[in-house]
Design a protein around this motif. Structure first.
Motif, PDB file in Angstrom:
ATOM      1  N   UNK A 176       0.832  -1.208   0.000  1.00  0.00           N
ATOM      2  CA  UNK A 176       0.000   0.000   0.000  1.00  0.00           C
ATOM      3  C   UNK A 176       0.866   1.259   0.000  1.00  0.00           C
ATOM      4  N   UNK A 177       1.970   1.253   0.740  1.00  0.00           N
ATOM      5  CA  UNK A 177       2.869   2.413   0.769  1.00  0.00           C
ATOM      6  C   UNK A 177       3.464   2.666  -0.618  1.00  0.00           C
ATOM      7  N   UNK A 178       3.753   1.605  -1.353  1.00  0.00           N
ATOM      8  CA  UNK A 178       4.258   1.765  -2.724  1.00  0.00           C
ATOM      9  C   UNK A 178       3.192   2.387  -3.624  1.00  0.00           C
ATOM     10  N   UNK A 179       1.935   2.004  -3.417  1.00  0.00           N
ATOM     11  CA  UNK A 179       0.833   2.593  -4.188  1.00  0.00           C
ATOM     12  C   UNK A 179       0.738   4.089  -3.895  1.00  0.00           C
ATOM     13  N   UNK A 180       0.845   4.463  -2.618  1.00  0.00           N
ATOM     14  CA  UNK A 180       0.821   5.882  -2.239  1.00  0.00           C
ATOM     15  C   UNK A 180       2.010   6.601  -2.877  1.00  0.00           C
ATOM     16  N   UNK A 181       3.174   5.970  -2.892  1.00  0.00           N
ATOM     17  CA  UNK A 181       4.344   6.575  -3.528  1.00  0.00           C
ATOM     18  C   UNK A 181       4.125   6.844  -5.008  1.00  0.00           C
ATOM     19  N   UNK A 182       3.490   5.908  -5.690  1.00  0.00           N
ATOM     20  CA  UNK A 182       3.195   6.119  -7.123  1.00  0.00           C
ATOM     21  C   UNK A 182       2.202   7.262  -7.300  1.00  0.00           C
ATOM     22  N   UNK A 183       1.228   7.349  -6.402  1.00  0.00           N
ATOM     23  CA  UNK A 183       0.248   8.445  -6.452  1.00  0.00           C
ATOM     24  C   UNK A 183       0.947   9.786  -6.270  1.00  0.00           C
ATOM     25  N   UNK A 184       1.836   9.876  -5.277  1.00  0.00           N
ATOM     26  CA  UNK A 184       2.566  11.123  -5.048  1.00  0.00           C
ATOM     27  C   UNK A 184       3.399  11.496  -6.264  1.00  0.00           C
ATOM     28  N   UNK A 185       4.016  10.510  -6.895  1.00  0.00           N
ATOM     29  CA  UNK A 185       4.836  10.762  -8.071  1.00  0.00           C
ATOM     30  C   UNK A 185       3.992  11.299  -9.225  1.00  0.00           C
ATOM     31  N   UNK A 186       2.832  10.715  -9.410  1.00  0.00           N
ATOM     32  CA  UNK A 186       1.944  11.178 -10.485  1.00  0.00           C
ATOM     33  C   UNK A 186       1.456  12.596 -10.247  1.00  0.00           C
ATOM     34  N   UNK A 187       1.113  12.908  -8.997  1.00  0.00           N
ATOM     35  CA  UNK A 187       0.622  14.248  -8.676  1.00  0.00           C
ATOM     36  C   UNK A 187       1.723  15.303  -8.770  1.00  0.00           C
ATOM     37  N   UNK A 188       2.962  14.886  -8.552  1.00  0.00           N
ATOM     38  CA  UNK A 188       4.081  15.838  -8.614  1.00  0.00           C
ATOM     39  C   UNK A 188       4.394  16.265 -10.032  1.00  0.00           C
ATOM     40  N   UNK A 189       4.065  15.423 -11.010  1.00  0.00           N
ATOM     41  CA  UNK A 189       4.406  15.776 -12.408  1.00  0.00           C
ATOM     42  C   UNK A 189       3.311  16.537 -13.101  1.00  0.00           C
TER      43      UNK A 189
END
Length: 82
Positions: free
Chosen positions: A69-82
Motif C-alpha cells: 500500500x505504501x508503494x501505491x501511495x508513492x506512485x500516487x505522489x509521483x503522479x501528482x508531482x508531475x
C-alpha cells in the motif's frame, strides 16, 4: 502542494476465497496535503494483495500488505508531482 504519508495501518485482511496463497486486505493510510499553507488530512483505504510465501508468519503478511500500500501511495505522489 505537498502530500505526505503520516500513518499507515492494516484495517482488514483475509485469505482469497479462490486463489491459494493469496491474501487480500485493506490498508488505512493517513495523508496530509498542504495547499497554500493550509493543511488538510485525508484518510483513505487502499486495497492490496500479496502472495503468501513459505515461512511467512502473521506479522510478515501484515507488513507485506502495508508495504504494498505504501508503494501505491508513492506512485500516487509521483503522479501528482508531475
Amino acid at each position: 502542494m505537498s502530500l505526505e504519508l503520516i500513518d499507515i495501518a492494516l484495517a482488514e485482511r483475509h485469505d482469497h476465497p479462490r486463489l491459494v496463497n493469496r491474501v487480500t486486505g485493506k490498508v488505512k493510510a493517513v495523508l496530509t496535503e498542504t495547499i497554500d499553507g493550509r493543511e488538510q488530512r485525508h484518510e483513505i483505504f487502499i486495497p492490496a494483495w500479496i502472495e503468501r510465501e513459505d515461512g511467512m508468519d502473521e506479522s510478515d503478511i501484515d507488513l507485506a500488505l502495508m508495504v504494498k500500500a505504501a508503494k501505491i501511495v508513492g506512485r500516487l505522489k509521483s503522479r501528482l508531482a508531475s
